[in-house]
Design a protein around this motif. Structure first.
Motif, PDB file in Angstrom:
ATOM      1  N   THR A 396       7.529 -16.175 -46.012  1.00 31.19           N
ATOM      2  CA  THR A 396       8.368 -16.638 -44.904  1.00 31.19           C
ATOM      3  C   THR A 396       8.004 -15.933 -43.604  1.00 31.19           C
ATOM      4  N   HIS A 407      15.030 -19.103 -36.929  1.00 38.17           N
ATOM      5  CA  HIS A 407      14.029 -20.155 -37.043  1.00 38.17           C
ATOM      6  C   HIS A 407      12.935 -19.661 -37.993  1.00 38.17           C
ATOM      7  N   PHE A 409       9.739 -20.357 -41.032  1.00 37.99           N
ATOM      8  CA  PHE A 409       8.664 -21.214 -41.500  1.00 37.99           C
ATOM      9  C   PHE A 409       8.234 -20.709 -42.871  1.00 37.99           C
ATOM     10  N   THR A 422       4.721 -26.883 -46.537  1.00 38.65           N
ATOM     11  CA  THR A 422       5.343 -25.988 -45.559  1.00 38.65           C
ATOM     12  C   THR A 422       6.706 -26.556 -45.226  1.00 38.65           C
ATOM     13  N   GLU A 424       9.794 -25.984 -42.410  1.00 38.68           N
ATOM     14  CA  GLU A 424      10.292 -25.368 -41.184  1.00 38.68           C
ATOM     15  C   GLU A 424      11.789 -25.628 -41.094  1.00 38.68           C
ATOM     16  N   SER A 460       0.614 -19.333 -34.586  1.00 36.04           N
ATOM     17  CA  SER A 460       1.602 -20.331 -34.992  1.00 36.04           C
ATOM     18  C   SER A 460       1.127 -21.029 -36.250  1.00 36.04           C
ATOM     19  N   MET A 464       3.346 -26.392 -37.297  1.00 34.71           N
ATOM     20  CA  MET A 464       4.603 -26.025 -36.673  1.00 34.71           C
ATOM     21  C   MET A 464       4.788 -26.699 -35.330  1.00 34.71           C
TER      22      MET A 464
END
Length: 472
Positions: A396, A407, A409, A422, A424, A460, A464
């Motif tokens: 994570t 927030h 991911f 994945t 989000e 990133s 995402m």
């Protein structure tokens, strides 16, 4: 730790699997030329079902070896389990040999379903009764009878294997559970012999009613509820007199002649003969896992044993990207196509979010104080397939931890680090008393800030950018 299994039938194979999958090395001695094949098939079933009870990865599996000499199997063993046929003379010979070969501090257990320790040790052996139930690798109960010091030591070991040791107050033929089962079995034989019911009808009567109740409450607690608000005294007063009625034939045994054996065998073939024994075992195991996981959710019966065992499993230490889920994909998560259903990708991610919240202090006590995080928005990318029994690891990354926002991911990976999905997700901190968003407590905000700072300079995550502009 090492366990030696002497006798590799159904019960011996189950013991081998229980020890092996909990990280013990297991040595098997059985002169049957098919023993290795049979035990490997039982272990395969255990690998398929036992990890499905847990939401954490089990310990690394031990090593399984097979030996042609009992001395080689028993050498260096911390626990020796005898599971040979129920013939007292045979058990005397084997248990005496084990007692001579095993280390002085090794636990020597017998899987006997009927003999007492005083009978087993009549020729100088030093065994205790350690009577399990089939399948040993799933069902937790082990009845322990014998020397108080040894049974106490055995109980401590069994708890670490995820089992429920029940130490009997005194020795008695057939212990506790089998005496109860014998009563039902005896009455069932009469019902078949007298033409009242078939084997299938008797099984339906059990599995459609009291069998389900007993799985989570047992006999006496079930009858306490049956007494209503007045409780057990009312139940006993109302139904106690029925014990004097001539309902049962518990003291009589129908003669096991060829006619009765043929009748029962024929009905059993008609009932279940369309499935192989291995298919029936897998069906049984899947059903047991489903029921035991339901009990795990409430902590009742066997479910409490599983939960207490699971917390002893090693947890991955925090890395730059913390491991928030580490487990195997259970059978119940697999769809008709043999792969993990899309709903369970979200379930795995939700578990990862819960675990991460625990890491920053949003645990049961924090929720009890009136605070938590609620999910606002989630996006999933399905990249690869996951199969039943495949290892599943989730790491994570914190994308934002400012103010009320959390927030995250999640990276869902299968075997060989393949990226399967994945997820989000955006969560908001909530005051549970008002059900409105609020700032987290300082201790949570501080821990979250540490993770956010640690992850801030990471690139990133791929994919995402597709969603981050939409998540507010």
């Amino acid at each position: 730790m090492k366990a030696a299994i002497v006798g590799g039938g159904v019960i011996g194979g189950g013991w081998a699997a229980r020890f092996l999958l909990n990280g013990w090395n297991v040595a098997v001695f059985d002169p049957d030329p098919d023993a290795e094949r049979k035990i490997n098939e039982v272990v395969a079933n255990a690998r398929r079902s036992l990890p499905s009870l847990y939401d954490r990865m089990m310990p690394t599996e031990g090593t399984l070896t097979f030996h042609t000499e009992m001395a080689d199997a028993v050498s260096g063993a911390d626990w020796v389990q005898e599971s040979i046929p129920e013939r007292l003379e045979l058990k005397h010979n084997v248990l005496c040999a084990i007692s001579e070969l095993a280390a002085a501090d090794a636990v020597i257990g017998s899987s006997t379903s009927g003999f007492k320790p005083s009978e087993l040790n009549g020729k100088g052996a030093r065994a205790i009764v350690a009577h399990p139930f089939n399948p040993v690798y799933l069902l937790p109960l082990v009845e322990l009878v014998g020397d108080a010091g040894v049974t106490a030591k055995a109980a401590d070991i069994l708890k670490k294997l995820g089992m429920f040791p029940l130490i009997l107050r005194k020795e008695i033929d057939a212990h506790i559970a089998d005496r109860l089962l014998e009563a039902v079995w005896r009455e069932s034989l009469w019902l078949v012999k007298d033409g009242v019911a078939t084997t299938e009808e008797i099984d339906e009567a059990i599995r459609m009613a009291f069998g389900i109740r007993w799985a989570q409450m047992g006999l006496f607690e079930t009858y306490r509820i049956a007494g209503g608000e007045a409780g057990m005294k009312h139940f006993m007063a109302q139904f106690g007199p029925a014990l004097e009625w001539p309902w049962t034939k518990l003291m009589d045994v129908p003669e096991f002649d060829d006619e009765l054996v043929g009748l029962i065998a024929g009905q059993s073939d008609a009932q279940s003969g369309h499935m192989t024994i291995r298919e029936l075992e897998q069906l049984r195991d899947d059903n047991l896992v489903g029921m035991m996981r339901a009990l795990k959710k409430t902590g009742s019966g066997a479910g409490g044993v599983i939960s207490r065992h699971e917390v002893t499993f090693p947890v991955h230490k925090n890395t730059v990207l913390p491991v928030t889920v580490s487990r195997k994909v259970p059978q119940s998560w697999v769809d008709y196509n043999g792969h993990m259903n899309e709903a369970h990708y979200l379930e795995a991610a939700a578990a990862a979010s819960d675990r991460f919240m625990e890491m920053i202090g949003v645990d049961a006590d924090y929720v009890e104080s009136g605070n938590s995080y609620f999910t606002v928005e989630t996006h999933i990318r399905h990249l690869d397939e996951l199969s039943a029994g495949e290892p599943l690891t989730v790491t994570t990354q914190v994308l934002n931890g400012d103010g009320k926002k959390l927030h995250l991911f999640h990276f869902l990976k299968g075997a060989d680090e393949k990226l399967a999905a994945t997820v989000e997700t955006l969560l908001l901190h909530v005051d549970l008393s008002t059900r409105r968003s609020s700032l987290p407590e300082p201790v949570v905000a501080e821990k979250l800030s540490e993770f956010a700072s640690l992850h801030a300079n990471m690139p990133s995550p791929d994919g995402m950018q597709r969603y981050v502009g939409q998540i507010r």
